[in-house]
Motif scaffolding. Structure first.
Motif, PDB file in Angstrom:
ATOM      1  N   ARG A 133       3.473  -7.183   9.643  1.00 23.13           N
ATOM      2  CA  ARG A 133       3.047  -6.958  11.019  1.00 23.13           C
ATOM      3  C   ARG A 133       2.283  -5.639  11.123  1.00 23.13           C
ATOM      4  O   ARG A 133       1.257  -5.557  11.799  1.00 23.13           O
ATOM      5  N   GLU A 134       2.816  -4.592  10.474  1.00 20.91           N
ATOM      6  CA  GLU A 134       2.130  -3.311  10.511  1.00 20.91           C
ATOM      7  C   GLU A 134       0.757  -3.408   9.869  1.00 20.91           C
ATOM      8  O   GLU A 134      -0.213  -2.827  10.367  1.00 20.91           O
ATOM      9  N   MET A 135       0.656  -4.142   8.772  1.00 19.11           N
ATOM     10  CA  MET A 135      -0.638  -4.305   8.110  1.00 19.11           C
ATOM     11  C   MET A 135      -1.615  -5.066   9.019  1.00 19.11           C
ATOM     12  O   MET A 135      -2.786  -4.730   9.115  1.00 19.11           O
ATOM     13  N   TYR A 136      -1.101  -6.069   9.733  1.00 18.08           N
ATOM     14  CA  TYR A 136      -1.958  -6.851  10.617  1.00 18.08           C
ATOM     15  C   TYR A 136      -2.433  -6.001  11.796  1.00 18.08           C
ATOM     16  O   TYR A 136      -3.596  -6.080  12.204  1.00 18.08           O
ATOM     17  N   GLU A 137      -1.538  -5.189  12.361  1.00 11.06           N
ATOM     18  CA  GLU A 137      -1.881  -4.361  13.507  1.00 11.06           C
ATOM     19  C   GLU A 137      -2.830  -3.223  13.135  1.00 11.06           C
ATOM     20  O   GLU A 137      -3.597  -2.756  13.958  1.00 11.06           O
ATOM     21  N   SER A 138      -2.744  -2.760  11.905  1.00 12.49           N
ATOM     22  CA  SER A 138      -3.596  -1.651  11.487  1.00 12.49           C
ATOM     23  C   SER A 138      -5.050  -2.067  11.293  1.00 12.49           C
ATOM     24  O   SER A 138      -5.957  -1.246  11.349  1.00 12.49           O
ATOM     25  N   ASP A 139      -5.291  -3.351  11.101  1.00  9.84           N
ATOM     26  CA  ASP A 139      -6.674  -3.828  10.900  1.00  9.84           C
ATOM     27  C   ASP A 139      -7.458  -3.884  12.160  1.00  9.84           C
ATOM     28  O   ASP A 139      -7.321  -3.813  13.214  1.00  9.84           O
ATOM     29  N   LEU A 161       8.140  -7.035   8.912  1.00 11.18           N
ATOM     30  CA  LEU A 161       7.678  -5.843   9.633  1.00 11.18           C
ATOM     31  C   LEU A 161       6.505  -5.177   8.922  1.00 11.18           C
ATOM     32  O   LEU A 161       5.556  -4.711   9.569  1.00 11.18           O
ATOM     33  N   LYS A 162       6.549  -5.140   7.595  1.00  8.87           N
ATOM     34  CA  LYS A 162       5.432  -4.578   6.832  1.00  8.87           C
ATOM     35  C   LYS A 162       4.166  -5.402   7.053  1.00  8.87           C
ATOM     36  O   LYS A 162       3.074  -4.865   7.244  1.00  8.87           O
ATOM     37  N   ASP A 169      12.377  -6.810   6.755  1.00 10.78           N
ATOM     38  CA  ASP A 169      11.557  -5.677   6.332  1.00 10.78           C
ATOM     39  C   ASP A 169      10.172  -6.131   5.878  1.00 10.78           C
ATOM     40  O   ASP A 169       9.155  -5.511   6.225  1.00 10.78           O
ATOM     41  N   ASP A 170      10.131  -7.212   5.121  1.00  4.02           N
ATOM     42  CA  ASP A 170       8.846  -7.746   4.668  1.00  4.02           C
ATOM     43  C   ASP A 170       7.978  -8.180   5.850  1.00  4.02           C
ATOM     44  O   ASP A 170       6.774  -7.921   5.888  1.00  4.02           O
TER      45      ASP A 170
END
Length: 65
Positions: A59-65, A56-57, A53-54
């Motif tokens: 990864r989502e933060m990296y992709e959102s940038d 994935l979070k 879970d950590d």
């Protein structure tokens, strides 16, 4: 001669009972070890889920940038 056979029969029965009890104790120890191992794997799987879970979070933060 009959007394020898009687003695051998009684001693054989005693040995069978002794080894049966000893085997039962060994089986109990093995089962306890298996149950302890299952408890460890369940806690490890919880840790793995948290780690996933950590990640994935992150990864989502990296992709959102």
């Amino acid at each position: 001669m009959i007394y020898i056979l009687l003695f051998i029969t009684i001693s054989n029965t005693a040995l069978i009972i002794y080894f049966f009890i000893k085997q039962e104790n060994t089986n109990r120890k093995v089962l306890e070890a298996l149950f302890k191992e299952e408890e460890k794997s369940e806690s490890a799987s919880e840790e793995n889920k948290k780690h996933i879970d950590d990640m994935l979070k992150m990864r989502e933060m990296y992709e959102s940038d």
